[in-house]
Design a protein around this motif. Sequence first.
Motif, mmCIF file in Angstrom:
data_model
loop_
_atom_site.group_PDB
_atom_site.id
_atom_site.type_symbol
_atom_site.label_atom_id
_atom_site.label_comp_id
_atom_site.label_asym_id
_atom_site.label_seq_id
_atom_site.Cartn_x
_atom_site.Cartn_y
_atom_site.Cartn_z
ATOM 1 N N GLU A 8 0.796 -1.334 0.302
ATOM 2 C CA GLU A 8 0.204 0.053 0.070
ATOM 3 C C GLU A 8 0.782 1.279 0.019
ATOM 4 O OE1 GLU A 8 -3.045 0.040 3.083
ATOM 5 O OE2 GLU A 8 -3.788 -1.959 2.359
ATOM 6 N N SER A 9 1.950 1.429 0.763
ATOM 7 C CA SER A 9 2.980 2.428 0.999
ATOM 8 C C SER A 9 3.306 2.617 -0.542
ATOM 9 C CB SER A 9 3.877 2.405 1.937
ATOM 10 O OG SER A 9 4.412 1.238 1.852
ATOM 11 N N ASP A 10 4.002 1.345 -1.189
ATOM 12 C CA ASP A 10 4.506 1.567 -2.545
ATOM 13 C C ASP A 10 3.683 2.077 -3.291
ATOM 14 O OD1 ASP A 10 6.680 0.414 -1.313
ATOM 15 O OD2 ASP A 10 6.476 -1.360 -2.342
ATOM 16 N N ILE A 11 2.382 1.843 -3.518
ATOM 17 C CA ILE A 11 1.472 2.258 -4.428
ATOM 18 C C ILE A 11 1.159 3.786 -4.171
ATOM 19 C CG2 ILE A 11 -1.063 2.400 -5.150
ATOM 20 C CD1 ILE A 11 0.615 0.094 -6.465
ATOM 21 N N GLU A 12 1.111 4.139 -2.878
ATOM 22 C CA GLU A 12 0.985 5.706 -2.389
ATOM 23 C C GLU A 12 2.111 6.364 -3.137
ATOM 24 O OE1 GLU A 12 -1.347 7.429 -1.215
ATOM 25 O OE2 GLU A 12 -2.783 5.491 -1.335
ATOM 26 N N TYR A 13 3.223 5.905 -2.997
ATOM 27 C CA TYR A 13 4.470 6.689 -3.412
ATOM 28 C C TYR A 13 4.242 6.803 -5.197
ATOM 29 C CZ TYR A 13 9.337 7.662 -4.160
ATOM 30 O OH TYR A 13 10.703 8.183 -4.619
ATOM 31 N N CYS A 14 3.811 5.811 -5.597
ATOM 32 C CA CYS A 14 3.544 5.605 -7.349
ATOM 33 C C CYS A 14 2.356 6.634 -7.379
ATOM 34 C CB CYS A 14 3.010 4.253 -7.517
ATOM 35 S SG CYS A 14 4.583 2.975 -7.629
ATOM 36 N N LYS A 15 1.407 6.886 -6.899
ATOM 37 C CA LYS A 15 0.409 7.643 -6.940
ATOM 38 C C LYS A 15 0.873 9.050 -6.983
ATOM 39 C CE LYS A 15 -3.601 5.316 -5.247
ATOM 40 N NZ LYS A 15 -4.455 5.141 -3.764
ATOM 41 N N LYS A 16 1.706 9.334 -6.083
ATOM 42 C CA LYS A 16 2.331 10.843 -5.783
ATOM 43 C C LYS A 16 3.048 10.979 -7.054
ATOM 44 C CE LYS A 16 1.888 11.162 -0.859
ATOM 45 N NZ LYS A 16 2.450 10.706 0.301
ATOM 46 N N ALA A 17 4.071 9.988 -7.433
ATOM 47 C CA ALA A 17 4.923 10.332 -8.683
ATOM 48 C C ALA A 17 4.165 10.557 -9.787
ATOM 49 C CB ALA A 17 5.841 9.111 -8.605
ATOM 50 N N ILE A 18 2.941 10.069 -9.834
ATOM 51 C CA ILE A 18 2.317 10.246 -11.291
ATOM 52 C C ILE A 18 1.461 11.808 -11.233
ATOM 53 C CG2 ILE A 18 0.092 9.706 -12.476
ATOM 54 C CD1 ILE A 18 1.029 6.745 -11.785
ATOM 55 N N LEU A 19 0.906 12.084 -9.824
ATOM 56 C CA LEU A 19 0.372 13.460 -9.780
ATOM 57 C C LEU A 19 1.297 14.260 -10.188
ATOM 58 C CD1 LEU A 19 -2.432 14.492 -8.902
ATOM 59 C CD2 LEU A 19 -1.770 14.373 -6.606
ATOM 60 N N HIS A 20 2.937 14.201 -9.920
ATOM 61 C CA HIS A 20 3.675 15.133 -10.107
ATOM 62 C C HIS A 20 4.012 14.961 -11.527
ATOM 63 C CE1 HIS A 20 4.066 16.588 -6.038
ATOM 64 N NE2 HIS A 20 4.200 15.645 -5.503
ATOM 65 N N GLY A 21 3.961 13.894 -12.114
ATOM 66 C CA GLY A 21 4.832 13.626 -13.558
ATOM 67 C C GLY A 21 3.743 13.750 -14.634
ATOM 68 N N SER A 22 2.425 13.121 -14.496
ATOM 69 C CA SER A 22 1.424 13.211 -15.583
ATOM 70 C C SER A 22 0.051 13.397 -15.008
ATOM 71 C CB SER A 22 1.645 12.057 -16.325
ATOM 72 O OG SER A 22 0.584 11.684 -17.410
ATOM 73 N N LEU A 23 -0.361 14.781 -15.205
ATOM 74 C CA LEU A 23 -1.789 15.084 -14.797
ATOM 75 C C LEU A 23 -2.633 14.265 -15.581
ATOM 76 C CD1 LEU A 23 -1.225 18.679 -13.776
ATOM 77 C CD2 LEU A 23 -1.649 16.663 -12.164
ATOM 78 N N SER A 24 -2.530 14.376 -16.830
ATOM 79 C CA SER A 24 -3.443 13.520 -17.897
ATOM 80 C C SER A 24 -3.619 12.086 -17.638
ATOM 81 C CB SER A 24 -2.977 13.656 -19.298
ATOM 82 O OG SER A 24 -2.921 15.273 -19.762
ATOM 83 N N PHE A 25 -2.567 11.177 -17.203
ATOM 84 C CA PHE A 25 -2.640 10.128 -16.793
ATOM 85 C C PHE A 25 -3.609 9.924 -15.605
ATOM 86 C CE2 PHE A 25 -1.730 5.785 -14.985
ATOM 87 C CZ PHE A 25 -1.862 4.975 -16.051
ATOM 88 N N HIS A 26 -3.143 10.691 -14.560
ATOM 89 C CA HIS A 26 -3.951 10.717 -13.491
ATOM 90 C C HIS A 26 -5.119 10.903 -13.430
ATOM 91 C CE1 HIS A 26 -5.158 12.339 -9.473
ATOM 92 N NE2 HIS A 26 -4.360 11.201 -9.004
ATOM 93 N N ALA A 27 -5.478 11.713 -14.339
ATOM 94 C CA ALA A 27 -7.120 12.091 -14.345
ATOM 95 C C ALA A 27 -7.872 10.870 -14.942
ATOM 96 C CB ALA A 27 -7.280 13.279 -15.208
ATOM 97 N N ALA A 28 -7.133 10.426 -16.209
ATOM 98 C CA ALA A 28 -7.789 9.271 -16.740
ATOM 99 C C ALA A 28 -8.017 8.022 -15.868
ATOM 100 C CB ALA A 28 -7.186 8.979 -17.994
ATOM 101 N N SER A 29 -6.995 7.891 -14.896
ATOM 102 C CA SER A 29 -6.787 6.490 -14.185
ATOM 103 C C SER A 29 -7.882 6.439 -13.149
ATOM 104 C CB SER A 29 -5.391 6.536 -13.411
ATOM 105 O OG SER A 29 -5.406 7.380 -12.343
ATOM 106 N N LEU A 30 -8.306 7.872 -12.684
ATOM 107 C CA LEU A 30 -9.417 7.888 -11.469
ATOM 108 C C LEU A 30 -10.626 7.110 -11.939
ATOM 109 C CD1 LEU A 30 -9.045 11.902 -10.772
ATOM 110 C CD2 LEU A 30 -8.212 9.906 -9.328
ATOM 111 N N ALA A 31 -10.828 6.937 -13.430
ATOM 112 C CA ALA A 31 -12.050 6.119 -13.884
ATOM 113 C C ALA A 31 -11.982 4.746 -13.703
ATOM 114 C CB ALA A 31 -12.515 6.628 -15.102
#
Length: 341
Positions: A8-31
């Motif tokens: 879970e902590s690893d995935i949280e880390y990945c989430k933060k990295a994507i939020l900083h690196g690719s807002l478009s992917f982050h937005a699409a992944s919410l669905a």
Amino acid sequence: DEIMKTKESDIEYCKKAILHGSLSFHAASLALPESVRTPCLALYAFCRLADDEVDLKEDKSASIYDLVQRLDLVYTGTPRNHPMDRAFANMVEKFDMPRALPEALFEGFVWDAMSKQYKTFDDLISYSARVASSVGVMLCVIMGERRAEVLSRACDLGVAMQLTNIARDIGEDAKEGRLYIPHDWFQEEGIDPEEFLSKPDKSESTVAFTKRLLGKAETLYHRSEAGIAYLPPKVRPAMFAARHIYSAIGNEIKNNNYDNINVRARTNKFTKTKLLMFSVVESLASMMLPAPATVFAEPLNQTKFLVEAAKLQQAHEINWSSRFLSVLEQLKAHDRKKITA
């Protein structure tokens, strides 16, 4: 429990990295449903990390050799002690991810490390297949989809997204000494590519290049929709969202009068939210309408090797392919040349 906490902590880390690196992917992944979203985040974060390692570091070759070692460790089940490596290794094992797919991505990174330029548009598609379609095909494997026709459309979507990225970043790339526009397009416009690199300016030619890239991307975006309609219903909204959010970048470039030298096109939060809602509706419609026959169109020649690699349900390979080793040799020769120059 302790293992689950680590994951879970690893995935949280990945989430933060994507939020900083690719807002478009982050937005699409919410669905995406959580069961698919978690491994997709692990995949995308590792790809993002690899991309940044090569893109942002001064010694690009050292970054490549380090990434090669990291992927070796992932595929031997002993990942480096880093959240992204652990999460990626978890995903590789769970979905039996063919090694040829991340290998193709790394091949594209090697081309970047060598500052490779492209003679023709077909050559540019070969690059786009490696750095973008490879990721699309890995997403399909995570979604449990290995049919050749659906993988082919995922490749189309990857190429379309990469062409959009290239169109958006022409000025930014030129300022960093990178050139992706095919040389023969420059020849047609009577421009020297090296001159453009030394002094990138908006001109009728850069507008023409941008329109060509976006036009070719749009054709592939439309063709990709047939593949999305064949995916499991629960993942369709996210994939339609990714398709629309990325193509909306093209609309922003148009709104900026095709000035991608001085302005970086961005989609705002409102546009992303609107497109997410539209994608949910489109996804529902795709369940009621017959799936488009264009799903059966032949894959692009440059993406066939990815389709072949992904459609095989077999244990992932342990060793690098001879093709990739040959590309690494080219990088070593490139490095030796630089030292002796």
